[in-house]
Structure formats: structure tokens, C-alpha cells
Design a protein around this motif. Structure first.
Motif, PDB file in Angstrom:
ATOM      1  N   ALA A   1      84.070 -15.602 -18.686  1.00 49.66           N
ATOM      2  CA  ALA A   1      83.509 -14.577 -17.818  1.00 49.66           C
ATOM      3  C   ALA A   1      84.223 -13.241 -18.007  1.00 49.66           C
ATOM      4  N   TYR A   2      85.537 -13.297 -18.235  1.00 56.54           N
ATOM      5  CA  TYR A   2      86.308 -12.058 -18.422  1.00 56.54           C
ATOM      6  C   TYR A   2      85.791 -11.284 -19.634  1.00 56.54           C
ATOM      7  N   ALA A   3      85.592 -11.993 -20.761  1.00 59.13           N
ATOM      8  CA  ALA A   3      85.108 -11.340 -21.977  1.00 59.13           C
ATOM      9  C   ALA A   3      83.677 -10.840 -21.797  1.00 59.13           C
ATOM     10  N   ILE A   4      82.841 -11.637 -21.114  1.00 57.86           N
ATOM     11  CA  ILE A   4      81.451 -11.234 -20.891  1.00 57.86           C
ATOM     12  C   ILE A   4      81.396  -9.966 -20.052  1.00 57.86           C
ATOM     13  N   ALA A   5      82.244  -9.892 -19.020  1.00 60.96           N
ATOM     14  CA  ALA A   5      82.266  -8.702 -18.162  1.00 60.96           C
ATOM     15  C   ALA A   5      82.704  -7.467 -18.948  1.00 60.96           C
ATOM     16  N   ILE A   6      83.717  -7.611 -19.787  1.00 59.79           N
ATOM     17  CA  ILE A   6      84.188  -6.487 -20.594  1.00 59.79           C
ATOM     18  C   ILE A   6      83.096  -6.020 -21.550  1.00 59.79           C
ATOM     19  N   LEU A   7      82.447  -6.956 -22.240  1.00 61.73           N
ATOM     20  CA  LEU A   7      81.397  -6.606 -23.197  1.00 61.73           C
ATOM     21  C   LEU A   7      80.190  -5.990 -22.505  1.00 61.73           C
ATOM     22  N   ALA A   8      79.810  -6.536 -21.342  1.00 66.38           N
ATOM     23  CA  ALA A   8      78.692  -5.970 -20.590  1.00 66.38           C
ATOM     24  C   ALA A   8      79.002  -4.533 -20.160  1.00 66.38           C
TER      25      ALA A   8
ATOM     26  N   ALA B   1      83.999  -0.562 -13.766  1.00 66.99           N
ATOM     27  CA  ALA B   1      83.533  -1.282 -12.579  1.00 66.99           C
ATOM     28  C   ALA B   1      83.000  -2.660 -12.961  1.00 66.99           C
ATOM     29  N   ILE B   2      82.201  -2.711 -14.017  1.00 70.81           N
ATOM     30  CA  ILE B   2      81.644  -3.998 -14.461  1.00 70.81           C
ATOM     31  C   ILE B   2      82.760  -4.910 -14.977  1.00 70.81           C
ATOM     32  N   GLY B   3      83.716  -4.329 -15.685  1.00 71.83           N
ATOM     33  CA  GLY B   3      84.826  -5.117 -16.207  1.00 71.83           C
ATOM     34  C   GLY B   3      85.660  -5.770 -15.117  1.00 71.83           C
ATOM     35  N   ARG B   4      85.721  -5.162 -13.935  1.00 71.28           N
ATOM     36  CA  ARG B   4      86.505  -5.738 -12.832  1.00 71.28           C
ATOM     37  C   ARG B   4      85.949  -7.076 -12.366  1.00 71.28           C
ATOM     38  N   LEU B   5      84.694  -7.365 -12.683  1.00 74.06           N
ATOM     39  CA  LEU B   5      84.143  -8.668 -12.330  1.00 74.06           C
ATOM     40  C   LEU B   5      84.883  -9.789 -13.065  1.00 74.06           C
ATOM     41  N   GLY B   6      85.438  -9.471 -14.218  1.00 70.09           N
ATOM     42  CA  GLY B   6      86.229 -10.454 -14.948  1.00 70.09           C
ATOM     43  C   GLY B   6      87.448 -10.889 -14.162  1.00 70.09           C
TER      44      GLY B   6
END
Length: 336
Positions: A21-28, A136-141
């Protein structure tokens, strides 16, 4: 238990391949941020594809810079008596410092732009609010990793953290304790500041890197108070977390840069291209100085029915005939 529940897991498997999830959030965040930045850069006159090229340079530079800052600012985990330097390569477990990501990413973007003959400040102004959205999106990771939360709280939006993650971070709290969801605070702050920056940019037509410095100032302003809520292990300087001091120093630098640049560049244009490397200028020169072969071709291609020739012939036909000349000229009728 009330509050915001944390995700049960942060990794899924596609066969043997882990989807974190961390990588997905960063890429998104990177993809959505690049889309926003590209629209803004194109509206400023940036050429097609230039921003994507810059992103391809900036992202790897930024990730390396972010990891280097994290490792250097958390030395005990990597260099201390019980540290393990090999952990520095395990980026998927979290630990990317924005303070290293921005300057390193800017260096990568600058290299790409210089190769294309483009200036950095127009792109920096275009990408500034997009960076906030990406962050902001990356913080979801961090939410999925159950990390970087704040102190215990009784607020209804407190965050639940399971005991396994608390122990892994060296924390000991009673079952059911809620914590400040600092990931959520920063997410909301970043989105709000992105909207504010876009409004101020349209209202005052900020240029010459001032939008970027405004982003730095607003981000560090929020990061400072959010950082003070966190309880994860961090380096302390004079009783404050290192990142708090970094936020204060960078905030002061950003405000000073914003003001100074505004005074020095008032009324001055902020061109996209490096002087002397503008494609339009090259096209104008080609039009202003036609090739000699084209000139010769032009002259040779003139047809006999040129209007100037026709006019000369018609004048000759209309000229009066002298009587003596007429007498000397044999008349075809007399010859018959």
C-alpha cells in the motif's frame, strides 16, 4: 472501540509479487501530481512532453534524496550500536524525508530542462500545488503502515493502532488507546494549501518561482505543528524534533525568497525558454533570410506571360506608326 480504525493489512500478494500500500500510494501521488502539473505547465506555454521528461528525472533523484535524508536524520537505526545499514534499502517499510526529496528532485528536473533548453522557474511554479496533492496521497501509505501517528487523544477522530505495530515502534500503551491521526492532518492541510496556492496564483499572477516558494512556506508552516504532535522516535535538538527545526528554518528562507524575488522581478516577464534557445527565434531567422537557391529558382520560374512583359508588348502594339515607315512597308494587298 471508537475512532478511526487502521487497515488490517498493508500488503497484498499477486502470486509471489507483493503489492504494498505504501508503494501504491507513492506511485498514485506521482501520477496524479504529474497530471496536474502538466496541465498547469502547458497553460504557461511549456512544450508538450517537457514536464513528463522532467518528472522521469526528478522522481528517481527525489526518492534517493528522500531516503538519504531519512537515513541521516535517524542514525541510530542504521549506524547505532544495534543499527543495521542494510535496512536503508528497505524503502517499502517507510522512511522518505520530504526535506531530501524536494532539492534532489529539483536537481533532476533542472538537468532534464537544461538539456531541452528550458528554464526551471516556470516549471517549479507549475508543479508547486501538484506536489502538495502528491504528498497528500502519499500520506495514505503511512496510514496503511500504521506509522507516524501523534500523541494519545480522546478526540472522536482518534486513530486506532494495534499492539503489534506499537511494540514494533518501541511504544507501550494500553489496549484501546487512540492517537492523533497526523497522516490525516497533513493530508487535509496539503489539499487545502494546494487549493489556496492555485487561487493566489490566478489572483496575483505569481511568477519567477514565487509559487514554488509559497508552496514551501505553507507546507513547512503546517508540517511544523503537525510534527510536534508526533511521538515516533526522532532526533532531538534543543528539546525539539529535528524536523521541527528544519521546518522553521526552511519556512524563514521561503518567506524571504518570496519577498525578495517579488521586489526584484516586478513587471519582468518569466520566459519558458533559456535565452538563445527559443525554437520560435530560429524559425524567424529562417524566414528572414531565404536560401540563395530559392531566389534563383524564383527568377528561373518566371513565365513569359509575366504581366510586366504583357504590358510592354501591349504598349508596343498601341504605339503610333510613322507615315514614312508605312510607305516603305509593302502592302500585302498590292503584292497580290
Amino acid at each position: 472501540m471508537n475512532g478511526i480504525p487502521s487497515p488490517a493489512q498493508g500488503v497484498w500478494y499477486l502470486g509471489p509479487i507483493p503489492l504494498r500500500a505504501y508503494a501504491i500510494a507513492i506511485l498514485a501521488g506521482i501520477v496524479i501530481g504529474a497530471w496536474i502539473a502538466n496541465k498547469r505547465y502547458r497553460s504557461r506555454g511549456g512544450p508538450e512532453g517537457a514536464l513528463i521528461d522532467a518528472v522521469m528525472w526528478a522522481v528517481p533523484f527525489g526518492i534517493v534524496g528522500a531516503r538519504i535524508y531519512h537515513v541521516l536524520s535517524s542514525p541510530d537505526r542504521y549506524f547505532g550500536p544495534d543499527g543495521n545499514l542494510a535496512l536503508a534499502l528497505r524503502i517499502w517499510e517507510g522512511g522518505l524525508g520530504i526535506w531530501g526529496a524536494i532539492p534532489a528532485g529539483a536537481l533532476g528536473a533542472w538537468i532534464s530542462l537544461r538539456r531541452a533548453g528550458l528554464r526551471l522557474t516556470p516549471l517549479a511554479d507549475a508543479i508547486a500545488p501538484a506536489l502538495l496533492v502528491a504528498q497528500a496521497i502519499g500520506r495514505l501509505g503511512n496510514y496503511f503502515n500504521q506509522e507516524l501517528f501523534g500523541a494519545p487523544t480522546t478526540l472522536p477522530w482518534g486513530l486506532q493502532i494495534d499492539q503489534a505495530h506499537l511494540r514494533a515502534q518501541g511504544l507501550d500503551f494500553a489496549e484501546g488507546t487512540l492517537f492523533h491521526p497526523t497522516f490525516l492532518y497533513e493530508l487535509l492541510w496539503n489539499v487545502a494549501m494546494a487549493v489556496l496556492i492555485i487561487y493566489l496564483d490566478r489572483r496575483f499572477a505569481l511568477r519567477h518561482g514565487r509559487v514554488f516558494w509559497l508552496y514551501v512556506a505553507l507546507y513547512t508552516l503546517g508540517r511544523g505543528w503537525i510534527e510536534m504532535l508526533r511521538i515516533d522516535e526522532a532526533e532531538q535538538v534543543l528539546g525539539l524534533r529535528l524536523n521541527v527545526w528544519t521546518s522553521i528554518i526552511v519556512l524563514l528562507v521561503a518567506v524571504a525568497a518570496f519577498v525578495i524575488i517579488g521586489r526584484r522581478t516586478r513587471g519582468v516577464e518569466d520566459p519558458i525558454w533559456i535565452p538563445g534557445r527559443e525554437p520560435e527565434a530560429e524559425a524567424d531567422e529562417d524566414e528572414a533570410e531565404p536560401d540563395e537557391a530559392d531566389v534563383v529558382e524564383d527568377e528561373e520560374s518566371r513565365e513569359p506571360d509575366d504581366p510586366l512583359v504583357d504590358d510592354a508588348d501591349s504598349e508596343a502594339d498601341q504605339a503610333p506608326v510613322d507615315d514614312d515607315d508605312a510607305a516603305e512597308r509593302p502592302d500585302s494587298r498590292l503584292a497580290d
